[in-house]
Scaffold this active site. Structure first.
Site, PDB file in Angstrom:
ATOM      1  N   LEU A 203      22.302  12.614  51.225  1.00 56.74           N
ATOM      2  CA  LEU A 203      21.394  13.683  50.819  1.00 56.74           C
ATOM      3  C   LEU A 203      21.738  14.954  51.580  1.00 56.74           C
ATOM      4  CD1 LEU A 203      18.092  11.589  50.766  1.00 56.74           C
ATOM      5  CD2 LEU A 203      19.668  12.063  48.886  1.00 56.74           C
ATOM      6  N   ARG A 291       8.793  -1.773  66.622  1.00 53.58           N
ATOM      7  CA  ARG A 291       8.328  -1.569  67.997  1.00 53.58           C
ATOM      8  C   ARG A 291       7.474  -0.314  68.053  1.00 53.58           C
ATOM      9  NH1 ARG A 291      11.472   2.814  68.938  1.00 53.58           N
ATOM     10  NH2 ARG A 291      13.631   2.788  68.176  1.00 53.58           N
ATOM     11  N   ARG A 337      10.352  16.326  73.411  1.00 56.59           N
ATOM     12  CA  ARG A 337      10.958  15.401  74.367  1.00 56.59           C
ATOM     13  C   ARG A 337      11.639  16.206  75.475  1.00 56.59           C
ATOM     14  NH1 ARG A 337      13.535  10.191  71.192  1.00 56.59           N
ATOM     15  NH2 ARG A 337      12.030  10.083  69.490  1.00 56.59           N
TER      16      ARG A 337
END
Length: 450
Positions: A203, A291, A337
């Site tokens: 894409l 997770r 982050r």
């Protein structure tokens, strides 16, 4: 409920799990390498066990040492966090063999979703939309070329056991197929010990949209909306937000309900994230992470649901504490982050933190194991912390994020804070006009040169 949980991880996620356990009244065991003896979660845990030297293979990936730590301390459950052994089906089985609960999905689901080909086949069977491509691994160049012609160029070749961008190569046309296949197979073999590859339609300008889900393992599953993780560098997420500025309410409900139904049909247990590429109003499954995710706090901020708390409760046999109707999305949240890296070159910057001042105020959250005087070791990933900000609207959230970033002070090491201070002021970011390629193009054009 559990009596004692061993946290088989380090860094900010170990501290995050410890806090959830304490709020549930569960005793905690921290394990650590010799490099992490001064880590915050080690200081705060009820018990701590050194499990080996700094290399992860000798400590955090050392199953026998983790089992010994469980036996020594009497832990009846293990929370793997993310990374390390969190998606290791064999580890989950070994714990079960020893009468210890793995706080995560069933081993069979970890194993299925850990294999990119099996995961795609399972998603398709469950009614989740997938990217057009091969039904399984492709071993012959001729077969690969035939598939590529059927789905149309450009195509992307991916390692079946891959992740983190390794073993992924794009072929824009037929002339590039042979080299792309050979390179992808070589990288896959070197990184994962398995050279199996598959092919998908590439894409051009997709968003990376992921749906947070949680299931009770008994046929009930609920989604908690989506996160937009499109801001990436080398296939690694940098900035995440929820809800996505690219989706409308109808699209959000459509993909969320599709994922929740699929996970209910699968009998999925615990938290998980189903990840998609999104382009021109369509979603295409790429993988499922079985997770807790690094970026889970943005979902917590807009739903007011403690995902780690719920994860632990469900692993202990409890029912979901909420229904789909109880999930209400409130406002907007963004996570940055903060890595111990140079903001322009992304070169790791381990070392001692000489000054550490985190921002505060309404709607500001910092998840970090760092503190003034702490030394970031050179042996592991460079994540020093996460800044998560919430606002009633995306505009308010961005303004609050700008203020919080300007308050954040870290000395002694380099961090990616300057990158986020630049991004939060960028017009494309302010308008939500970005895709998975945007950041790398901006960096190549000199985003951080000034």
């Amino acid at each position: 409920m559990f009596d004692k949980v061993l946290i088989a991880n380090r860094g900010e996620i170990a501290l995050r799990v410890l806090r959830a356990c304490k709020e549930l009244g569960i005793a905690t065991v921290a394990v650590h390498s010799t490099a992490d003896s001064e880590a915050m979660h080690v200081k705060l845990a009820d018990e701590a066990v050194c499990i080996g030297p700094p290399p992860a293979r000798d400590s955090y990936l050392n199953v026998s040492q983790l089992l010994a730590a469980c036996e020594i301390t009497g832990a009846d459950a293990v929370h793997p966090g993310y990374g390390f052994l969190s998606e290791n089906a064999r580890f989950a089985e070994i714990l079960d063999d020893h009468g210890i609960v793995f706080i995560g999905p069933k081993a069979e689901h970890i194993r299925i979703m850990g294999d990119k080909i099996a995961a795609k086949q399972t998603a398709k069977r469950l009614g989740i939309p997938v990217v057009p491509g091969s039904d399984g691994g492709v071993s012959e160049d001729g077969e690969a070329l035939r598939i590529a012609r059927e789905i149309g160029f450009p195509v992307i070749i991916k390692a079946a056991a891959g992740g983190g961008g390794r073993g992924m190569k794009v072929a824009l046309n037929e002339d590039e197929m042979s080299v792309a296949l050979s390179t992808a197979r070589s990288e896959a073999k070197a990184a994962f010990g398995d050279d199996a590859v598959y092919i998908e339609k590439y894409l051009q300008k997709p968003r990376h949209i992921e749906v947070q889900v949680i299931g009770d393992g008994r046929g009930k599953a609920v989604h908690l909306g989506e996160r937009d993780c499109s801001l990436q560098r080398r296939h690694q997420k940098v900035w995440e937000e929820a809800p996505s500025p690219a989706l409308n309410a109808s699209e959000r409900e459509r993909i969320g309900s599709t994922v929740a139904k699929a996970m209910a049909d699968l009998g999925y247990l615990g938290v998980g994230t189903v990840e998609f590429l999104y382009e021109d109003g369509e979603f295409y499954f790429i993988e499922m992470n079985t997770r807790i995710q690094v970026e889970h706090p943005v979902t917590e901020m807009i739903t007011d649901i403690d995902l780690v708390n719920e994860q632990i409760r469900i692993a202990g046999g409890a029912e979901l504490s909420f229904t789909q109707d109880d999930v209400k999305l409130n406002g907007h949240a963004i996570e940055c982050r903060i890595n111990a890296e140079n903001a322009a070159t992304f070169r790791p910057s381990p070392g001692k933190i000489t000054q550490w001042h985190v921002p505060g105020g309404l709607g500001v959250r910092v998840d970090s194991h760092a503190y003034q005087g702490y030394t970031i070791p050179p042996y592991y990933d460079s994540l020093a912390g996460k800044l998560i900000v919430h606002g009633k609207t995306r505009t308010e959230c961005l303004m609050r994020l700008r203020r919080a970033l300007d308050e954040f002070v870290v000395d002694g090491i380099e961090t990616t804070l300057p990158l986020f201070r630049t991004l939060v002021r960028n017009p494309d970011m302010q308008d939500g006009r970005y895709d998975i390629h945007w950041l790398e193009k901006q960096l190549a054009d000199g985003l951080m040169d000034d």
